[in-house]
Design an enzyme around this catalytic site. Sequence first.
Site, PDB file in Angstrom:
ATOM      1  N   ASP A 153       0.850  -1.184   0.000  1.00  0.00           N
ATOM      2  CA  ASP A 153       0.000   0.000   0.000  1.00  0.00           C
ATOM      3  C   ASP A 153       0.892   1.243   0.000  1.00  0.00           C
ATOM      4  OD1 ASP A 153      -3.026   0.900   0.748  1.00  0.00           O
ATOM      5  OD2 ASP A 153      -1.547   2.185   1.768  1.00  0.00           O
ATOM      6  N   ASN A 180      -3.184  12.907  -3.342  1.00  0.00           N
ATOM      7  CA  ASN A 180      -4.380  13.325  -4.087  1.00  0.00           C
ATOM      8  C   ASN A 180      -4.899  14.675  -3.586  1.00  0.00           C
ATOM      9  OD1 ASN A 180      -4.633  11.292  -5.981  1.00  0.00           O
ATOM     10  ND2 ASN A 180      -5.900   9.986  -4.670  1.00  0.00           N
ATOM     11  N   HIS A 224      -5.845  14.355  -8.428  1.00  0.00           N
ATOM     12  CA  HIS A 224      -5.877  12.944  -8.839  1.00  0.00           C
ATOM     13  C   HIS A 224      -4.974  12.627 -10.038  1.00  0.00           C
ATOM     14  CE1 HIS A 224      -8.937  11.421  -6.044  1.00  0.00           C
ATOM     15  NE2 HIS A 224      -9.455  12.647  -6.120  1.00  0.00           N
ATOM     16  N   ASP A 233      -2.557   9.539 -10.034  1.00  0.00           N
ATOM     17  CA  ASP A 233      -2.500   8.470 -11.050  1.00  0.00           C
ATOM     18  C   ASP A 233      -1.063   8.274 -11.539  1.00  0.00           C
ATOM     19  OD1 ASP A 233      -5.187   8.114 -10.830  1.00  0.00           O
ATOM     20  OD2 ASP A 233      -5.703   9.183 -12.689  1.00  0.00           O
ATOM     21  N   GLU A 237      -4.840   2.410  -4.144  1.00  0.00           N
ATOM     22  CA  GLU A 237      -3.385   2.496  -4.060  1.00  0.00           C
ATOM     23  C   GLU A 237      -2.802   1.218  -3.471  1.00  0.00           C
ATOM     24  OE1 GLU A 237      -5.549   4.069  -2.233  1.00  0.00           O
ATOM     25  OE2 GLU A 237      -4.899   4.366  -0.165  1.00  0.00           O
TER      26      GLU A 237
END
Length: 252
Positions: free
Chosen positions: A122, A130, A135, A139, A165
């Site tokens: 993770d 974010n 975002h 990404d 994630e």
Amino acid sequence: MNAQALPTDIFEAETRALEVARAAHDSASAAGDAAGARSHQALGELLSAYERLLRETRRLVRRSDRTEREMSQLNQRLQDLATELEYRATHDPLTAVLNRAAIIERVNGCFERQDLSLVVLDIDHFKRINDSFGHPVGDTVIVGVVHCLKNVVPESAHVGRVGGEEFTVLLPGQGPEEAVAVADAMRRCIESHDFALPDGSDITASFGVSWAARGGRFDDAYNLADEALYAAKRGGRNRVELAAIQQAMPAS
């Protein structure tokens, strides 16, 4: 012109016979009596009908060939679409690694044949990325992490994105110590990768590793790795934790 390049006329023999008959008909004059005239006329009509039949047959053959080519193209397109649909059904659109359903299927399939190790990782503090940069930057970080994973894992590994994630790496046949070494290599690769964040900060990830013998199930292996992941989070993040080892299944 190369005669061998010309297509074969499947009616070549019929065409030659027709030419011979037409030449004979054209060179012969109708006999003087009524029977001869009727025979000459009948032969002419027969030749005309035969020529028409050949023309029509050639047209049907050409249409059949065209239809066959179109069917072949449609079949190829259908196969391409089936392959595309299969890919979309099993892969994450952002990272092109396996999606959750596909990784579960791979894990359970491997358990039917062999032992395996499962790594769950993770990205640390991903929400901050974010929230701070948007975002699209998030990404980019996710894609960069997958790039790191692919650069480190062995060829036999399967990488999957199982959450926003969160990722899972399946290591068929790998023991717990080998899996921990692979997980730590992935951790170091992410830690040293330049993600080019606007504030220049680094990205790290936490890892949980589980190992289970042949005959296990995805849910059990995943839950153990997930518990180890949270132990890594509680331990300060950017680290690898190994879950308790499951005992091998008795031989059947």
